[in-house]
Design a protein around this motif. Structure first.
Motif, PDB file in Angstrom:
ATOM      1  N   ASN A  97       1.045  -1.322  -0.302  1.00  0.00           N
ATOM      2  CA  ASN A  97       0.276   0.148   0.488  1.00  0.00           C
ATOM      3  C   ASN A  97       1.244   1.170  -0.067  1.00  0.00           C
ATOM      4  O   ASN A  97       0.466   2.192   0.079  1.00  0.00           O
ATOM      5  CB  ASN A  97      -1.302   0.276   1.197  1.00  0.00           C
ATOM      6  CG  ASN A  97      -0.162  -0.399   2.589  1.00  0.00           C
ATOM      7  OD1 ASN A  97       1.128  -0.254   2.389  1.00  0.00           O
ATOM      8  ND2 ASN A  97      -1.546  -0.771   3.328  1.00  0.00           N
ATOM      9  N   VAL A  98       2.284   0.719   0.682  1.00  0.00           N
ATOM     10  CA  VAL A  98       3.581   2.287  -0.711  1.00  0.00           C
ATOM     11  C   VAL A  98       4.367   1.554  -1.383  1.00  0.00           C
ATOM     12  O   VAL A  98       4.847   0.656  -0.561  1.00  0.00           O
ATOM     13  CB  VAL A  98       3.745   2.746   0.902  1.00  0.00           C
ATOM     14  CG1 VAL A  98       4.980   3.880   0.269  1.00  0.00           C
ATOM     15  CG2 VAL A  98       2.677   3.351   1.618  1.00  0.00           C
ATOM     16  N   ASP A 119      -4.275   1.287  -5.134  1.00  0.00           N
ATOM     17  CA  ASP A 119      -4.961   1.739  -3.920  1.00  0.00           C
ATOM     18  C   ASP A 119      -3.877   1.686  -3.179  1.00  0.00           C
ATOM     19  O   ASP A 119      -3.205   2.881  -2.115  1.00  0.00           O
ATOM     20  CB  ASP A 119      -5.412   0.516  -3.690  1.00  0.00           C
ATOM     21  CG  ASP A 119      -6.569  -0.116  -4.510  1.00  0.00           C
ATOM     22  OD1 ASP A 119      -7.346   0.796  -4.589  1.00  0.00           O
ATOM     23  OD2 ASP A 119      -7.510  -1.330  -4.358  1.00  0.00           O
ATOM     24  N   LYS A 121      -0.321   4.164  -2.208  1.00  0.00           N
ATOM     25  CA  LYS A 121       0.483   5.180  -2.561  1.00  0.00           C
ATOM     26  C   LYS A 121       1.867   5.430  -2.731  1.00  0.00           C
ATOM     27  O   LYS A 121       3.105   4.474  -2.189  1.00  0.00           O
ATOM     28  CB  LYS A 121       0.841   5.611  -1.263  1.00  0.00           C
ATOM     29  CG  LYS A 121      -0.620   5.591  -0.044  1.00  0.00           C
ATOM     30  CD  LYS A 121      -1.272   7.006  -0.424  1.00  0.00           C
ATOM     31  CE  LYS A 121      -2.902   6.993  -0.049  1.00  0.00           C
ATOM     32  NZ  LYS A 121      -4.047   7.598   0.072  1.00  0.00           N
ATOM     33  N   VAL A 123       5.199   6.795  -4.103  1.00  0.00           N
ATOM     34  CA  VAL A 123       6.881   8.247  -4.091  1.00  0.00           C
ATOM     35  C   VAL A 123       6.785   7.429  -4.889  1.00  0.00           C
ATOM     36  O   VAL A 123       8.078   6.356  -4.920  1.00  0.00           O
ATOM     37  CB  VAL A 123       6.357   7.726  -2.457  1.00  0.00           C
ATOM     38  CG1 VAL A 123       8.302   8.551  -2.416  1.00  0.00           C
ATOM     39  CG2 VAL A 123       5.850   7.818  -1.678  1.00  0.00           C
ATOM     40  N   GLN A 167       9.036  13.123   2.973  1.00  0.00           N
ATOM     41  CA  GLN A 167       7.309  12.544   2.642  1.00  0.00           C
ATOM     42  C   GLN A 167       6.919  11.470   2.619  1.00  0.00           C
ATOM     43  O   GLN A 167       5.722  11.260   2.780  1.00  0.00           O
ATOM     44  CB  GLN A 167       8.125  12.064   0.746  1.00  0.00           C
ATOM     45  CG  GLN A 167       7.011  12.252   0.113  1.00  0.00           C
ATOM     46  CD  GLN A 167       5.982  13.161  -0.312  1.00  0.00           C
ATOM     47  OE1 GLN A 167       6.196  14.051  -0.530  1.00  0.00           O
ATOM     48  NE2 GLN A 167       4.429  12.846  -0.333  1.00  0.00           N
ATOM     49  N   THR A 171       3.458  11.072   3.588  1.00  0.00           N
ATOM     50  CA  THR A 171       2.760   8.955   3.072  1.00  0.00           C
ATOM     51  C   THR A 171       1.909   8.393   4.300  1.00  0.00           C
ATOM     52  O   THR A 171       0.840   7.436   4.349  1.00  0.00           O
ATOM     53  CB  THR A 171       3.327   8.690   2.283  1.00  0.00           C
ATOM     54  OG1 THR A 171       3.954   9.392   0.821  1.00  0.00           O
ATOM     55  CG2 THR A 171       2.339   7.030   1.120  1.00  0.00           C
ATOM     56  N   TYR A 172       3.142   7.875   4.870  1.00  0.00           N
ATOM     57  CA  TYR A 172       2.016   6.587   6.133  1.00  0.00           C
ATOM     58  C   TYR A 172       0.992   7.645   6.689  1.00  0.00           C
ATOM     59  O   TYR A 172       0.305   6.727   6.739  1.00  0.00           O
ATOM     60  CB  TYR A 172       3.119   6.557   7.009  1.00  0.00           C
ATOM     61  CG  TYR A 172       4.541   5.831   6.721  1.00  0.00           C
ATOM     62  CD1 TYR A 172       4.800   4.747   5.215  1.00  0.00           C
ATOM     63  CD2 TYR A 172       5.332   5.828   6.940  1.00  0.00           C
ATOM     64  CE1 TYR A 172       5.556   4.310   4.548  1.00  0.00           C
ATOM     65  CE2 TYR A 172       7.142   4.977   6.708  1.00  0.00           C
ATOM     66  CZ  TYR A 172       6.756   4.939   5.596  1.00  0.00           C
ATOM     67  OH  TYR A 172       8.324   3.528   4.871  1.00  0.00           O
ATOM     68  N   GLN A 174      -1.584   9.215   5.905  1.00  0.00           N
ATOM     69  CA  GLN A 174      -2.660   9.415   5.084  1.00  0.00           C
ATOM     70  C   GLN A 174      -2.793   8.114   5.620  1.00  0.00           C
ATOM     71  O   GLN A 174      -4.279   8.013   5.536  1.00  0.00           O
ATOM     72  CB  GLN A 174      -2.432   9.613   3.988  1.00  0.00           C
ATOM     73  CG  GLN A 174      -1.610  10.792   3.385  1.00  0.00           C
ATOM     74  CD  GLN A 174      -1.095  10.863   2.251  1.00  0.00           C
ATOM     75  OE1 GLN A 174      -0.812   9.721   0.942  1.00  0.00           O
ATOM     76  NE2 GLN A 174      -1.385  12.188   0.912  1.00  0.00           N
ATOM     77  N   LEU A 175      -2.200   7.050   5.631  1.00  0.00           N
ATOM     78  CA  LEU A 175      -3.423   5.541   6.185  1.00  0.00           C
ATOM     79  C   LEU A 175      -3.150   5.748   6.942  1.00  0.00           C
ATOM     80  O   LEU A 175      -4.392   4.692   7.653  1.00  0.00           O
ATOM     81  CB  LEU A 175      -1.928   5.051   5.542  1.00  0.00           C
ATOM     82  CG  LEU A 175      -1.549   4.267   3.969  1.00  0.00           C
ATOM     83  CD1 LEU A 175      -0.586   3.616   3.813  1.00  0.00           C
ATOM     84  CD2 LEU A 175      -2.469   4.377   3.493  1.00  0.00           C
TER      85      LEU A 175
END
Length: 320
Positions: A97-98, A119, A121, A123, A167, A171-172, A174-175
Motif C-alpha cells: 500500500n506504499v 490503491d 500510495k 512515491v 515525504q 504518506t504513512y 495518510q494511512l
C-alpha cells in the motif's frame, strides 16, 4: 397428483438450501477479506515495497513497528539497469500500500507496477526532485531543480534521505493519521543518525572548492555537483552510462584534461566493465591523478550513511 406436486416443491426447496449456503459462505469470505484488509491498514500493518534498498532502509526507519518494508534490488553485485523483475516481485507490488520508486527511467518496471496498483500510495524520487532529462519532465509538469536535470541517480543527492523521509511521514500518515507524530519522531531520529555524513559532506565541499573532477560514469555526479565541484567532460561519462562508447573526441578531451593538470580526482564506478572506461581510469592512474571508486549499488553490510560516508572520506583524502 396434488401430493406428488407437494413432494416436488419440498425437494426443490431442500436442493436450494445448499446453493444459498454456498453463496452466503462466499459472501462471508469476501466480507472477511475486505474487513481484514481494512483492519490491516488501521492496525499499523503498512506494507511498503521499494525498488532500491537504500530507499527501503529509509522507509523502514520512518515506518518503525507499523508495518513491513521489502526492497527489490538488494544485490550489490547486480547491474540495476539490467534488472528484470520476477513474478514474486510483481506480487509484492500488488500487495503493497506504499510503493517507492526511483523514477527518471532508472526503474520503469517499478513505476509500471505502481500504476497497476491504484490503491497504493506511490512515491517517486523523480517527482520529489521534479526531474527532467534534457528539459523534458517525465513525471510532473512542476518547476524543476536545475541540478537534477539529466541525472537519475537521486540517492546520491546530498539531501535525498531528508527529502524522502519527509515525504514518507506524510504518506504513512495518510494511512495511519493517529501515528503521524510517531512517524515524525522516527524520521527525526534517522536524520540525527546522519550527522557524521553531513559533517563529511561539508568537509568535502570545502576541499572541492575551485577544483575540477572527471568521472567514467555520472553515478556520483549529483553528490559532486551538490558539493560545488566542476565536473569536466560529461559527454564521456554519459556515453558510458548509456552503454555506448565515448567518441574519439571524448577520449582526447579526457586525456588532455589530465595532461594539462586540470583534474584533481577521477571518479570510477567499478561496476562499469566497459573497456574504454577502464582505459580512462588507468590513464588517470598512470599520470598520478588519484582515482576514487563510487558504486551504483550499496555494498552488503553497509548502511546508506556508511556507504556514502566511506566514499566521501576516500574522495576527501584524495583531494588532500
Amino acid at each position: 397428483t396434488e401430493e406428488i406436486d407437494m413432494k416436488k416443491q419440498n425437494r426443490r426447496w431442500v436442493l436450494a438450501i445448499p446453493a444459498v449456503a454456498v453463496v452466503a459462505m462466499i459472501g462471508g469470505v469476501i466480507y472477511q477479506a475486505a474487513t481484514k484488509n481494512a483492519t490491516d491498514r488501521q492496525s499499523g500493518k503498512i506494507k511498503v515495497v521499494a525498488s532500491l534498498d537504500s530507499y527501503g532502509e529509509i522507509a523502514k526507519a520512518v515506518l518503525g513497528n507499523q508495518g513491513s518494508v521489502t526492497s527489490v534490488m538488494d544485490d550489490p553485485d547486480m547491474d540495476p539497469h539490467e534488472f528484470e523483475p520476477t513474478t514474486s516481485d510483481a506480487k509484492l507490488y500488488q500487495q503493497a500500500n506504499v510503493i517507492i520508486s526511483n523514477g527518471g527511467g532508472f526503474d520503469n518496471w517499478s513505476l509500471n507496477f505502481a500504476k497497476q496498483n491504484k490503491d497504493a500510495k506511490a512515491v517517486s524520487l523523480a517527482k520529489l526532485y521534479h526531474y527532467t532529462d534534457g528539459g523534458h519532465d517525465h513525471e510532473t509538469d512542476h518547476d524543476h531543480d536545475d541540478d537534477a536535470i539529466g541525472n537519475e541517480h537521486f540517492w546520491y543527492k546530498t539531501d535525498a534521505a531528508e527529502r524522502l523521509s519527509k515525504q514518507l511521514v506524510k504518506t504513512y500518515a495518510q494511512l495511519e493519521p493517529s501515528k503521524k507524530a510517531y512517524f515524525q519522531a522516527n524520521a527525526d531520529k534517522y536524520m540525527a543518525s546522519l550527522t557524521d555524513l553531513q559533517a563529511m559532506q561539508k568537509q568535502v565541499k570545502a576541499d572541492l572548492k575551485g577544483k575540477a573532477v572527471m568521472a567514467t560514469e555520472p553515478v556520483f555526479d549529483n553528490t559532486l555537483i551538490d558539493l560545488g565541484a566542476t565536473v569536466l567532460n560529461q559527454s564521456f561519462s554519459k556515453a558510458v552510462d548509456e552503454h555506448q562508447d565515448p567518441t574519439p573526441a571524448d577520449i582526447r578531451a579526457w586525456n588532455s584534461a589530465i595532461d594539462d593538470g586540470k583534474v584533481a580526482v577521477v571518479i570510477y564506478n567499478p561496476q562499469s566493465t566497459g573497456k574504454l572506461a577502464k582505459q580512462a581510469m588507468q590513464y588517470a592512474k598512470d599520470h598520478d591523478v588519484p582515482v576514487v571508486q563510487a558504486t551504483e549499488t550499496r555494498p552488503k553490510g553497509d548502511t546508506y550513511a556508511e556507504w556514502q560516508y566511506k566514499q566521501l572520506k576516500a574522495l576527501d583524502e584524495a583531494l588532500k
